[in-house]
Write an enzyme that holds these catalytic residues in place. Structure first.
Site, PDB file in Angstrom:
ATOM      1  N   ASP A  98       0.828  -1.196   0.000  1.00  0.00           N
ATOM      2  CA  ASP A  98       0.000   0.000   0.000  1.00  0.00           C
ATOM      3  C   ASP A  98       0.871   1.258   0.000  1.00  0.00           C
ATOM      4  O   ASP A  98       1.979   1.250   0.528  1.00  0.00           O
ATOM      5  CB  ASP A  98      -0.901  -0.031   1.248  1.00  0.00           C
ATOM      6  CG  ASP A  98      -2.106   0.886   1.114  1.00  0.00           C
ATOM      7  OD1 ASP A  98      -2.281   1.502   0.044  1.00  0.00           O
ATOM      8  OD2 ASP A  98      -2.871   0.995   2.088  1.00  0.00           O
ATOM      9  N   ASN A 122       1.337   3.396  -2.872  1.00  0.00           N
ATOM     10  CA  ASN A 122       1.905   3.814  -4.165  1.00  0.00           C
ATOM     11  C   ASN A 122       1.393   5.199  -4.575  1.00  0.00           C
ATOM     12  O   ASN A 122       2.151   6.037  -5.061  1.00  0.00           O
ATOM     13  CB  ASN A 122       1.507   2.824  -5.272  1.00  0.00           C
ATOM     14  CG  ASN A 122       2.079   1.452  -5.044  1.00  0.00           C
ATOM     15  OD1 ASN A 122       3.017   1.291  -4.286  1.00  0.00           O
ATOM     16  ND2 ASN A 122       1.514   0.460  -5.710  1.00  0.00           N
ATOM     17  N   GLY A 123       0.080   5.406  -4.364  1.00  0.00           N
ATOM     18  CA  GLY A 123      -0.527   6.680  -4.757  1.00  0.00           C
ATOM     19  C   GLY A 123       0.078   7.834  -3.966  1.00  0.00           C
ATOM     20  O   GLY A 123       0.428   8.884  -4.535  1.00  0.00           O
ATOM     21  N   ARG A 159      -0.618   8.981 -10.071  1.00  0.00           N
ATOM     22  CA  ARG A 159      -0.674   7.798  -9.206  1.00  0.00           C
ATOM     23  C   ARG A 159       0.010   6.583  -9.838  1.00  0.00           C
ATOM     24  O   ARG A 159       0.676   5.800  -9.168  1.00  0.00           O
ATOM     25  CB  ARG A 159      -2.136   7.441  -8.910  1.00  0.00           C
ATOM     26  CG  ARG A 159      -2.867   8.434  -8.034  1.00  0.00           C
ATOM     27  CD  ARG A 159      -4.323   7.999  -7.848  1.00  0.00           C
ATOM     28  NE  ARG A 159      -4.403   6.632  -7.377  1.00  0.00           N
ATOM     29  CZ  ARG A 159      -4.201   6.267  -6.115  1.00  0.00           C
ATOM     30  NH1 ARG A 159      -3.936   7.171  -5.202  1.00  0.00           N
ATOM     31  NH2 ARG A 159      -4.291   5.012  -5.769  1.00  0.00           N
ATOM     32  N   HIS A 210       2.620   3.181  -8.827  1.00  0.00           N
ATOM     33  CA  HIS A 210       2.459   1.742  -9.070  1.00  0.00           C
ATOM     34  C   HIS A 210       3.683   1.195  -9.824  1.00  0.00           C
ATOM     35  O   HIS A 210       4.151   0.095  -9.565  1.00  0.00           O
ATOM     36  CB  HIS A 210       1.190   1.468  -9.889  1.00  0.00           C
ATOM     37  CG  HIS A 210      -0.077   1.830  -9.159  1.00  0.00           C
ATOM     38  ND1 HIS A 210      -0.294   1.494  -7.846  1.00  0.00           N
ATOM     39  CD2 HIS A 210      -1.193   2.506  -9.557  1.00  0.00           C
ATOM     40  CE1 HIS A 210      -1.483   1.933  -7.467  1.00  0.00           C
ATOM     41  NE2 HIS A 210      -2.041   2.560  -8.480  1.00  0.00           N
ATOM     42  N   THR A 212     -10.608  -7.501  -5.493  1.00  0.00           N
ATOM     43  CA  THR A 212     -11.880  -7.493  -6.226  1.00  0.00           C
ATOM     44  C   THR A 212     -12.560  -6.122  -6.079  1.00  0.00           C
ATOM     45  O   THR A 212     -13.474  -5.805  -6.834  1.00  0.00           O
ATOM     46  CB  THR A 212     -12.814  -8.606  -5.701  1.00  0.00           C
ATOM     47  OG1 THR A 212     -12.772  -8.619  -4.273  1.00  0.00           O
ATOM     48  CG2 THR A 212     -12.404  -9.970  -6.214  1.00  0.00           C
ATOM     49  N   GLU A 213     -12.114  -5.327  -5.110  1.00  0.00           N
ATOM     50  CA  GLU A 213     -12.702  -3.988  -4.915  1.00  0.00           C
ATOM     51  C   GLU A 213     -11.954  -2.923  -5.741  1.00  0.00           C
ATOM     52  O   GLU A 213     -12.462  -1.822  -5.958  1.00  0.00           O
ATOM     53  CB  GLU A 213     -12.635  -3.580  -3.430  1.00  0.00           C
ATOM     54  CG  GLU A 213     -13.602  -4.335  -2.522  1.00  0.00           C
ATOM     55  CD  GLU A 213     -13.215  -5.804  -2.301  1.00  0.00           C
ATOM     56  OE1 GLU A 213     -12.012  -6.081  -2.173  1.00  0.00           O
ATOM     57  OE2 GLU A 213     -14.114  -6.669  -2.282  1.00  0.00           O
ATOM     58  N   TRP A 271     -11.533  -2.658  -8.774  1.00  0.00           N
ATOM     59  CA  TRP A 271     -12.182  -2.290 -10.045  1.00  0.00           C
ATOM     60  C   TRP A 271     -12.885  -0.949  -9.938  1.00  0.00           C
ATOM     61  O   TRP A 271     -13.223  -0.327 -10.957  1.00  0.00           O
ATOM     62  CB  TRP A 271     -13.203  -3.365 -10.452  1.00  0.00           C
ATOM     63  CG  TRP A 271     -12.589  -4.702 -10.736  1.00  0.00           C
ATOM     64  CD1 TRP A 271     -12.635  -5.799  -9.938  1.00  0.00           C
ATOM     65  CD2 TRP A 271     -11.826  -5.076 -11.894  1.00  0.00           C
ATOM     66  NE1 TRP A 271     -11.947  -6.838 -10.517  1.00  0.00           N
ATOM     67  CE2 TRP A 271     -11.442  -6.422 -11.732  1.00  0.00           C
ATOM     68  CE3 TRP A 271     -11.418  -4.416 -13.059  1.00  0.00           C
ATOM     69  CZ2 TRP A 271     -10.690  -7.120 -12.670  1.00  0.00           C
ATOM     70  CZ3 TRP A 271     -10.667  -5.101 -14.009  1.00  0.00           C
ATOM     71  CH2 TRP A 271     -10.311  -6.437 -13.802  1.00  0.00           C
ATOM     72  N   LEU A 304      11.578 -19.965  -4.022  1.00  0.00           N
ATOM     73  CA  LEU A 304      10.410 -19.210  -3.555  1.00  0.00           C
ATOM     74  C   LEU A 304       9.210 -19.337  -4.502  1.00  0.00           C
ATOM     75  O   LEU A 304       9.379 -19.304  -5.724  1.00  0.00           O
ATOM     76  CB  LEU A 304      10.813 -17.729  -3.474  1.00  0.00           C
ATOM     77  CG  LEU A 304       9.698 -16.760  -3.099  1.00  0.00           C
ATOM     78  CD1 LEU A 304       9.533 -16.696  -1.583  1.00  0.00           C
ATOM     79  CD2 LEU A 304       9.978 -15.370  -3.645  1.00  0.00           C
ATOM     80  N   LEU A 329      -7.183  -5.057   7.090  1.00  0.00           N
ATOM     81  CA  LEU A 329      -6.875  -6.227   6.251  1.00  0.00           C
ATOM     82  C   LEU A 329      -7.440  -6.133   4.833  1.00  0.00           C
ATOM     83  O   LEU A 329      -7.020  -6.879   3.950  1.00  0.00           O
ATOM     84  CB  LEU A 329      -7.373  -7.514   6.925  1.00  0.00           C
ATOM     85  CG  LEU A 329      -6.682  -7.843   8.249  1.00  0.00           C
ATOM     86  CD1 LEU A 329      -7.257  -9.117   8.851  1.00  0.00           C
ATOM     87  CD2 LEU A 329      -5.169  -7.987   8.063  1.00  0.00           C
ATOM     88  N   SER A 330      -8.387  -5.235   4.620  1.00  0.00           N
ATOM     89  CA  SER A 330      -8.909  -4.980   3.272  1.00  0.00           C
ATOM     90  C   SER A 330      -9.252  -6.261   2.497  1.00  0.00           C
ATOM     91  O   SER A 330      -8.827  -6.441   1.353  1.00  0.00           O
ATOM     92  CB  SER A 330      -7.909  -4.135   2.469  1.00  0.00           C
ATOM     93  OG  SER A 330      -7.660  -2.926   3.120  1.00  0.00           O
TER      94      SER A 330
HETATM   95  C1  FPP Z   1      -2.297   0.153  -3.203  1.00  0.00           C
HETATM   96  O1  FPP Z   1      -1.709   1.423  -3.157  1.00  0.00           O
HETATM   97  C2  FPP Z   1      -1.663  -0.592  -4.277  1.00  0.00           C
HETATM   98  C3  FPP Z   1      -2.341  -1.235  -5.261  1.00  0.00           C
HETATM   99  C4  FPP Z   1      -3.796  -1.290  -5.357  1.00  0.00           C
HETATM  100  C5  FPP Z   1      -1.600  -1.890  -6.344  1.00  0.00           C
HETATM  101  C6  FPP Z   1      -0.392  -2.627  -5.918  1.00  0.00           C
HETATM  102  C7  FPP Z   1       0.423  -2.963  -7.092  1.00  0.00           C
HETATM  103  C8  FPP Z   1       1.765  -2.885  -7.129  1.00  0.00           C
HETATM  104  C9  FPP Z   1       2.593  -2.517  -5.988  1.00  0.00           C
HETATM  105  C10 FPP Z   1       2.504  -3.272  -8.333  1.00  0.00           C
HETATM  106  C11 FPP Z   1       2.328  -4.715  -8.556  1.00  0.00           C
HETATM  107  C12 FPP Z   1       3.317  -5.257  -9.419  1.00  0.00           C
HETATM  108  C13 FPP Z   1       3.148  -6.390 -10.111  1.00  0.00           C
HETATM  109  C14 FPP Z   1       4.301  -6.956 -10.746  1.00  0.00           C
HETATM  110  C15 FPP Z   1       1.846  -7.042 -10.251  1.00  0.00           C
HETATM  111  P1  FPP Z   1      -2.625   2.698  -3.363  1.00  0.00           P
HETATM  112  O2  FPP Z   1      -2.704   2.972  -4.814  1.00  0.00           O
HETATM  113  O3  FPP Z   1      -3.957   2.462  -2.733  1.00  0.00           O
HETATM  114  O4  FPP Z   1      -1.831   3.795  -2.607  1.00  0.00           O
HETATM  115  P2  FPP Z   1      -2.467   5.007  -1.800  1.00  0.00           P
HETATM  116  O5  FPP Z   1      -3.239   4.408  -0.663  1.00  0.00           O
HETATM  117  O6  FPP Z   1      -1.263   5.779  -1.357  1.00  0.00           O
HETATM  118  O7  FPP Z   1      -3.337   5.772  -2.749  1.00  0.00           O
END
Ligand code: FPP
Length: 268
Positions: free
Chosen positions: A42, A44-45, A55, A59, A88-89, A91, A153, A217-218
């Site tokens: 979590d 990335n945004g 955003r 990712h 699933t959420e 989307w 792994l 846990l989302s």
């Molecule tokens: C939640 O962060 C993250 C996701 C919904 C996507 C996670 C995906 C990756 C880390 C990349 C995956 C890589 C592969 C190879 C499949 P958020 O966007 O909700 O962040 P925020 O809460 O800060 O907005």
């Protein structure tokens, strides 16, 4: 696994810094590592927002963290690493972001599949195939096929995964079997439910990590996490480096896992 780490540490081609790092891994690994680590990646945004980036840039950076953490988990001797890549959420997010996320497994695998093969990593996936674009499924299918004999792994992507739906499906299957007279009520056990889940061939997670400071846990592996040790960190997923994983594992090693019973002197 220790032997592998020892062999790499003794490699004369390794520079001092690399040798020091291998020694650090060996020190952590010898205390016992979790067999299964599950991660809610979590933040990335927020990582992107802090840098005034879109955003999706977060990712993309998060994908690089996946590579680092996979390699380290494999070197430590972790058996399974489950990464919550899309729920699933998810989307409900803007189409452009969803499309980008659906392209990431493909980009990741087209870049790093040779490395995963070389590292003896086996790719797996849990989650619903329906709704996933064919290019996403086909990238995962190709990686699963190319790595199916690997013994290191298991890199398990949770993609279009939702724990409640998974449990509902398991319950429906059991109910259908009872209705058909193939299963008695007495046969509905915890093991029977576990075996109806998508994780049926995996050990339950020993350690769950969630990054970015959110403490929930989302809808992730709700059944499987019953006795899992939880580690929440403020670090955003793109910033979660090797040292962050080692810190989580070292903390896990200090936990007293009792599974509802008593341990050590308390038990006497
Ligand atoms: C939640 O962060 C993250 C996701 C919904 C996507 C996670 C995906 C990756 C880390 C990349 C995956 C890589 C592969 C190879 C499949 P958020 O966007 O909700 O962040 P925020 O809460 O800060 O907005």
């Amino acid at each position: 696994m220790f032997n592998k780490l020892l062999k790499r540490m003794a490699d004369p081609a390794l520079e001092d810094a690399a040798q020091g790092y291998e020694e650090r891994l060996y020190e952590v690994a010898k205390e016992g590592v979790p067999a299964h680590i599950a991660i809610i990646m979590d933040g990335n945004g927020r990582w992107a927002k802090k840098r005034s980036l879109p955003r999706v840039a977060g990712h993309h950076e998060g994908m690089k963290t996946v590579r680092k953490i996979t390699k380290l988990a494999n070197h430590l001797g972790v058996e399974v690493l489950t990464l919550y890549a899309f729920s699933t959420e998810n989307w409900k997010r803007p189409k452009m972001e969803v499309d980008f996320l659906m392209r990431l497994p493909e980009e990741f695998l087209s870049t790093f599949l040779p490395e995963l093969i070389e590292e003896n990593v086996r790719v797996e996936m849990i989650g619903y195939h329906h709704n996933l674009p064919s290019h996403t499924i086909s990238a995962i299918r190709k990686a699963k096929e190319a790595t199916k004999h690997n013994t290191g792994l298991v890199l398990n992507f949770a993609l279009n995964y939702g724990s409640r739906s998974e449990i509902v499906d398991a319950v429906k299957d059991i109910a259908a079997q009872v209705a058909a007279g193939k299963l008695d009520l007495a046969d509905i056990t915890e093991d029977r439910i576990s075996s109806g889940l998508m994780t049926n061939d995996l050990p339950e997670p020993d350690l769950l990590i969630r990054t970015s400071g959110e403490v929930r846990l989302s809808n992730f592996m709700l059944w499987q996490l019953a006795y899992t040790e939880l580690w929440f960190t403020e670090t955003l997923w793109p910033d979660f480096g090797e040292e962050s994983l080692l810190e989580a594992v070292e903390n896990y090693q200090k936990r007293n896992r009792r599974f509802g019973g008593l341990k050590g002197e308390e038990a006497n």
